[in-house]
Each structure stands twice: as structure tokens, then as C-alpha cells.
Scaffold this motif. Sequence first.
Motif, PDB file in Angstrom:
ATOM      1  N   SER A  55       6.169   9.280   1.537  1.00 54.30           N
ATOM      2  CA  SER A  55       7.188  10.194   1.990  1.00 54.30           C
ATOM      3  C   SER A  55       7.887   9.300   3.244  1.00 54.30           C
ATOM      4  O   SER A  55       8.562   9.805   3.928  1.00 54.30           O
ATOM      5  CB  SER A  55       6.533  11.264   2.913  1.00 54.30           C
ATOM      6  OG  SER A  55       5.785  10.889   3.938  1.00 54.30           O
ATOM      7  N   PRO A  96       0.918  -1.165   0.031  1.00 55.94           N
ATOM      8  CA  PRO A  96      -0.053  -0.239   0.062  1.00 55.94           C
ATOM      9  C   PRO A  96       1.072   1.177  -0.013  1.00 55.94           C
ATOM     10  O   PRO A  96       1.808   1.260   0.654  1.00 55.94           O
ATOM     11  CB  PRO A  96      -0.737  -0.181   1.081  1.00 55.94           C
ATOM     12  CG  PRO A  96      -0.725  -1.633   1.590  1.00 55.94           C
ATOM     13  CD  PRO A  96       0.740  -1.786   1.215  1.00 55.94           C
ATOM     14  N   SER A 117       6.696  16.191   8.175  1.00 57.52           N
ATOM     15  CA  SER A 117       6.322  15.926   6.557  1.00 57.52           C
ATOM     16  C   SER A 117       4.971  16.244   6.328  1.00 57.52           C
ATOM     17  O   SER A 117       4.371  15.392   5.416  1.00 57.52           O
ATOM     18  CB  SER A 117       6.519  14.295   6.548  1.00 57.52           C
ATOM     19  OG  SER A 117       5.809  13.419   7.331  1.00 57.52           O
TER      20      SER A 117
HETATM   21  C1  LIG Z   1      11.278  15.303   5.611  1.00 56.43           C
HETATM   22  C2  LIG Z   1      10.567  14.363   6.471  1.00 56.43           C
HETATM   23  C3  LIG Z   1      10.102  14.376   7.648  1.00 56.43           C
HETATM   24  C4  LIG Z   1       9.514  13.460   8.317  1.00 56.43           C
HETATM   25  N1  LIG Z   1       9.140  13.854   9.672  1.00 56.43           N
HETATM   26  C5  LIG Z   1       8.227  13.110  10.418  1.00 56.43           C
HETATM   27  C6  LIG Z   1       7.551  13.166  11.492  1.00 56.43           C
HETATM   28  O1  LIG Z   1       7.715  14.405  12.044  1.00 56.43           O
HETATM   29  N2  LIG Z   1       6.640  12.447  12.060  1.00 56.43           N
HETATM   30  C7  LIG Z   1       6.439  11.304  11.565  1.00 56.43           C
HETATM   31  O2  LIG Z   1       5.642  10.679  12.213  1.00 56.43           O
HETATM   32  N3  LIG Z   1       7.109  10.554  10.447  1.00 56.43           N
HETATM   33  C8  LIG Z   1       7.808  11.676   9.826  1.00 56.43           C
HETATM   34  N4  LIG Z   1       8.266  11.545   8.489  1.00 56.43           N
HETATM   35  C9  LIG Z   1       8.052  10.044   8.065  1.00 56.43           C
HETATM   36  C10 LIG Z   1       6.639  10.084   7.012  1.00 56.43           C
HETATM   37  O3  LIG Z   1       6.442  11.353   6.589  1.00 56.43           O
HETATM   38  C11 LIG Z   1       5.800   9.299   7.917  1.00 56.43           C
HETATM   39  O4  LIG Z   1       5.894   7.880   8.041  1.00 56.43           O
HETATM   40  C12 LIG Z   1       4.075   9.239   7.032  1.00 56.43           C
HETATM   41  O5  LIG Z   1       3.188   8.836   8.131  1.00 56.43           O
HETATM   42  C13 LIG Z   1       4.065   8.553   5.779  1.00 56.43           C
HETATM   43  O6  LIG Z   1       2.935   9.027   5.280  1.00 56.43           O
HETATM   44  P1  LIG Z   1       2.832   8.542   3.642  1.00 56.43           P
HETATM   45  O7  LIG Z   1       1.573   8.877   3.479  1.00 56.43           O
HETATM   46  O8  LIG Z   1       3.761   9.307   3.028  1.00 56.43           O
HETATM   47  O9  LIG Z   1       2.833   6.976   3.621  1.00 56.43           O
HETATM   48  P2  LIG Z   1       3.606   6.147   2.642  1.00 56.43           P
HETATM   49  O10 LIG Z   1       4.853   6.536   2.715  1.00 56.43           O
HETATM   50  O11 LIG Z   1       3.232   5.942   1.199  1.00 56.43           O
HETATM   51  O12 LIG Z   1       3.557   4.787   3.189  1.00 56.43           O
HETATM   52  C14 LIG Z   1       4.024   4.507   4.634  1.00 56.43           C
HETATM   53  C15 LIG Z   1       3.777   3.186   5.054  1.00 56.43           C
HETATM   54  O13 LIG Z   1       2.341   2.972   5.388  1.00 56.43           O
HETATM   55  C16 LIG Z   1       1.696   2.116   4.265  1.00 56.43           C
HETATM   56  N5  LIG Z   1       0.399   2.508   4.006  1.00 56.43           N
HETATM   57  C17 LIG Z   1       0.520   3.933   3.193  1.00 56.43           C
HETATM   58  N6  LIG Z   1      -1.004   3.958   2.784  1.00 56.43           N
HETATM   59  C18 LIG Z   1      -1.353   2.909   3.474  1.00 56.43           C
HETATM   60  C19 LIG Z   1      -2.988   2.785   3.537  1.00 56.43           C
HETATM   61  N7  LIG Z   1      -3.850   3.498   3.007  1.00 56.43           N
HETATM   62  N8  LIG Z   1      -3.435   1.661   4.248  1.00 56.43           N
HETATM   63  C20 LIG Z   1      -2.465   0.927   4.903  1.00 56.43           C
HETATM   64  N9  LIG Z   1      -1.057   1.051   4.791  1.00 56.43           N
HETATM   65  C21 LIG Z   1      -0.791   2.106   4.230  1.00 56.43           C
HETATM   66  C22 LIG Z   1       2.923   1.609   3.336  1.00 56.43           C
HETATM   67  O14 LIG Z   1       2.810   0.364   2.820  1.00 56.43           O
HETATM   68  C23 LIG Z   1       4.022   1.799   3.863  1.00 56.43           C
HETATM   69  O15 LIG Z   1       4.248   0.881   4.873  1.00 56.43           O
HETATM   70  C24 LIG Z   1       9.121  12.329   7.814  1.00 56.43           C
HETATM   71  C25 LIG Z   1       9.689  11.874   6.340  1.00 56.43           C
HETATM   72  C26 LIG Z   1      10.117  12.909   5.810  1.00 56.43           C
HETATM   73  C27 LIG Z   1      10.779  12.755   4.505  1.00 56.43           C
END
Ligand SMILES: Cc1cc2nc3c(=O)[nH]c(=O)nc-3n(C[C@H](O)[C@H](O)[C@H](O)COP(=O)(O)OP(=O)(O)OC[C@H]3O[C@@H](n4cnc5c(N)ncnc54)[C@H](O)[C@@H]3O)c2cc1C
Length: 482
Positions: A84, A79, A146
Motif C-alpha cells: 500500500s 521486501p 491505510s
Molecule cells: C489510502 C492510503 C492511506 C495511507 N495512510 C497512511 C497513514 O495514515 N499513515 C501512514 O503511515 N501511512 C499511510 N499510507 C502509506 C502506507 O499504507 C504505509 O506506508 C504502510 O505502512 C505500508 O505498509 P504495507 O504493508 O502496505 O507495506 P508495503 O507497501 O508492502 O512496503 C512498504 C515498504 O516497507 C518495506 N517492507 C514491507 N514489508 C517489509 C518487511 N516485512 N520487512 C522489511 N521491509 C518491508 C518495503 O520494501 C517498502 O519499502 C497510506 C497509503 C494509502 C494507499
Amino acid sequence: MLITKNEVLKGLRDILGPDKVVNDEEALREAEGPLNRRYEKAFGLYTNPEPIAVVLAKSTADISAVLKFCNDNMVNVIPRTGASSGEGLLEVRDPNTIVLDAAGMNNIIKIDAFNMMATAECGVPLRILEDEVRKLGLTTGHSPQSQPLAFMGGLLATRSIGQFSTYYGGIEDMVCGLEAVLPNGEVIRIRNVPRRASGPDLRHLFIGSEGGLAYITEVTVKLFPYYPDDMWLGGYVMDSMATGFKAVREIMVKGYKPSVVRLYDKQDFDVNFGNVELKEGEAYMFFTVEGPAGVTKATGDAIHEIAMNYGGRYIGTKGVEYWLEHRNDVCKTVGEGRAQKYRDTGVYNATTEISADWEDIAKIYEDVTKAVPAKIDGLVHFGGHISHSYINGTNIYFIYHVKVDDPKDYYKIHCSIVDAICDEVLKYPTGGAVHHHGMGKQRVHYAPIEHGTSFILMRDLKHMMDPNGIMNPGVLVPKYDH
Ligand SMILES: Cc1cc2nc3c(=O)[nH]c(=O)nc-3n(C[C@H](O)[C@H](O)[C@H](O)COP(=O)(O)OP(=O)(O)OC[C@H]3O[C@@H](n4cnc5c(N)ncnc54)[C@H](O)[C@@H]3O)c2cc1C
């Protein structure tokens, strides 16, 4: 794999139509998102296999149909929403895999200012939801660094936490209910009841599930009143991290609830902000407090008194204002900007976040900042800060910059740093090897130690919810070589 790659493509196109099943080279190469294996990719090295396709879902019905097809045919599904994440969460380790992307499920379904809840599809960017609720004088309270990049589904699936967590909590404190699709295509819903005592909390099967158990399609989160004009800010130079830990502990255990509590060592602060002059060994501690004016004033006064009692040098609010303005700037450089920097410097940067109780955390900070530089060649820079505090302990974000001469060596070097940190953390009874990024495929080999005797429940839960093992294999329970 029960069917061929071409049969997978045909089957998925029959279900969704040709436009939603993408297999051009660029989409497949970008499937893991900009963070996973980012240093080697900056040099054109692609070591993981490509998935069969990136599948673009527009509805829960799409997700259900795709999962049923993949489950029946033993095709792995990763998924993805905002893409990010790092930690190997989105890494493709088996070519018999599709990436199921729900960025197109981006409708805000309801903002309910009376019951203080907002319901959104999993592909809604958090920034968009936050902008909408702000128009009503409300906030989701969720503000990971993020925020400009992450979407609701991923935020739940990673058990994310925001910069103002000490007041609003992590995502686990915000989720009211959700809709999800099980690997066999069955759609389930957890209703938005304020609290229930009807057995274990089923929301927690999905929060932090890392895409390894089910697909989250819709989320309802709490809303909070937003009081930007009444925010209290304060910044202090402390003589050391050790003194800073003591001051932060006292603030937390006395029951004060600032929204931001951050304590930086000089190494971390200089490289990330550097707008406050620190002498060697000193630390920078700062706070924001939110809420109605009377509450913020009382809390701010108490924090100030405690900080000064620990020898804090009050330096006003400019440093905090600067942090507030620039706290998410790093998001602008995720992607090509960062790749170019890697090519120019041969140095990559990363973070590893851990947690522990008040007794263990200061020792962990000392141990890690001694052990890692001693073990790792090429370390240009190593420091840390605390950013999420609780009545019973806090986290540390270790940050590092590493010179890598040959991009082929990057992943091995990176894993050795993460392992060097986690090995020190897990020596302590309350050391937690992952505070909020998820274990992914990068730290999952620590899961049996992290969970100890309860790890059998994680293993059995994976088997119960995903009997064919198709959902993001290699997260939650180790499957691949490190
Ligand atoms: C610059 C930067 C700063 C960050 N700061 C933080 C912070 O302050 N706090 C923090 O917690 N994280 C942070 N992160 C990490 C990241 O942003 C988080 O983990 C965020 O929650 C990921 O969300 P996403 O939508 O990008 O998920 P994705 O990257 O698309 O997926 C992340 C995970 O969730 C699963 N997933 C995604 N969507 C679903 C769905 N609908 N159902 C089931 N599983 C799913 C994926 O398989 C994967 O394992 C940061 C990242 C970056 C690049």
C-alpha cells in the motif's frame, strides 16, 4: 549480476518449489503495488523494468533461504507485505531484482492481554489484528488511513503513524520486539523487554528501514484498553490556519493528550469532506479524546476552553462523526477505481507529509502554499491539514490535484511538486521533509540534507547491514537518478 535470469528462477524454485516463484506478466506488472507510478500505469505506461519474479514466502525459513541465495548471487530483493506504500518504496529500478512478498506469513502468534502485547507475523493485515484484539476490549492504537490495506511488516518498515497518534503514538512507540532476517540469511530476534538501557535501541535499525537493511518477519506490539463509549468529540471553525496553529499548540504544550487533532484549510477540507461550511480563509479544527471517562471529560473541557479562547466557533460533533465514519473511504478507490478516474479526468491526486516545530510550521505552511502554486503549472487544487501533533511541533499533509495532459510527463511533474514542497521545508532549521511515508526512491535525494552531518551514519549503516547492497537499493541512501 553473477547469474542469469533463468538461473535465478531455477535457483529460487529449487529452494521454495515452483508455486512460490511467480513470473507471469500480471504479477510482474503489479509488483510495485497500486500506488507507485499510478498515474502513468492507469494509461498502460510501464516505465520501470519488471522484476525477475515475485517470490511468495510462507515462513521465516523461506525468507532466510531466499535472502541467502540472493545475497550470494548479488540479486536485489524488494521486501513487500501489503503493497500500500507510495514514494517509490516498491519501485523496481534494476531488472536484476526479485520482489519477496510475505503476505502469506499471516499468523497471529499470540495475544497476551495480561502483559498487553500482541505478536504477529509480518504478513498479518493490521485490520485483522485490530479486529481480534477488539474482541477482548483492547486496541493496537494503530490506525493509519491505510488500515484496511497495510500489513505489520510494512507498517514497521515505513515508520508508519495512525490517525489516533496523538494519544497512542506512532509505530515506534508501539513496537516491543521483533524477529528479522539479515541479508545473509541470519535470523535475529529482539526480545520484548518493556524498556532497556543496554546501549542504542536496536529496534530502530528496523523501524523505518524501508526494506533497505533486513527483512522483518515477526512483530510484537503493545495493546491498549479501548474505551469507545467514553470518547469526547468536538469541532470548531477557526478564523484562519494561523489561529488554528496557535490553538493546537496551546493544547499540546499544556500537556493535553487528545487522540485526534486535525486542522484543515478550506482547500483541503472542501475537496475531501466538505460537510462543514467554511468561508474563504477559515479553517476547521476538530478533536477526539480517548481514555477512561473522567480523563476524556477533563481533557475535552480543557480543549473546548482553549479553542473558544482563540475565537473558535463550536459547531458540535457531526463533522467529527462524519470524519470518523468516512476517514478510510479512500482505500476503497485504490486500484482500478482510481485508475478509471484518472483516465476520465486527466487529473491525479497525491499528498506529501512534512513536519516542523511550532515556530517553523506556520511559516512553512505560508511559504509552501505560496511557492508551489506559483511554480507548478496544471495545479487544480492545493491545500493542507495537520493530523499528528506533539508537544514540540506538528505535521502538515499537503494535498494536491494536478492536471497532466500527457501521462508520460506525470512522474516529472509529480517529482517537481514534491521537490517544491521539500525545498521550502528544508529552508527551516526544524523542517522535516518526510513525516511518515518514508523517503522511498522519490525523496531520498534529500537524505543528505535531511540528516545533515549524521548522513554518514546512514550510509555506513546501510553498508554494515547490507554489504552487498541487495536490499531495496535506492532507499535510505540515494543510488538512482531521481
Ligand atoms: C489510502 C492510503 C492511506 C495511507 N495512510 C497512511 C497513514 O495514515 N499513515 C501512514 O503511515 N501511512 C499511510 N499510507 C502509506 C502506507 O499504507 C504505509 O506506508 C504502510 O505502512 C505500508 O505498509 P504495507 O504493508 O502496505 O507495506 P508495503 O507497501 O508492502 O512496503 C512498504 C515498504 O516497507 C518495506 N517492507 C514491507 N514489508 C517489509 C518487511 N516485512 N520487512 C522489511 N521491509 C518491508 C518495503 O520494501 C517498502 O519499502 C497510506 C497509503 C494509502 C494507499
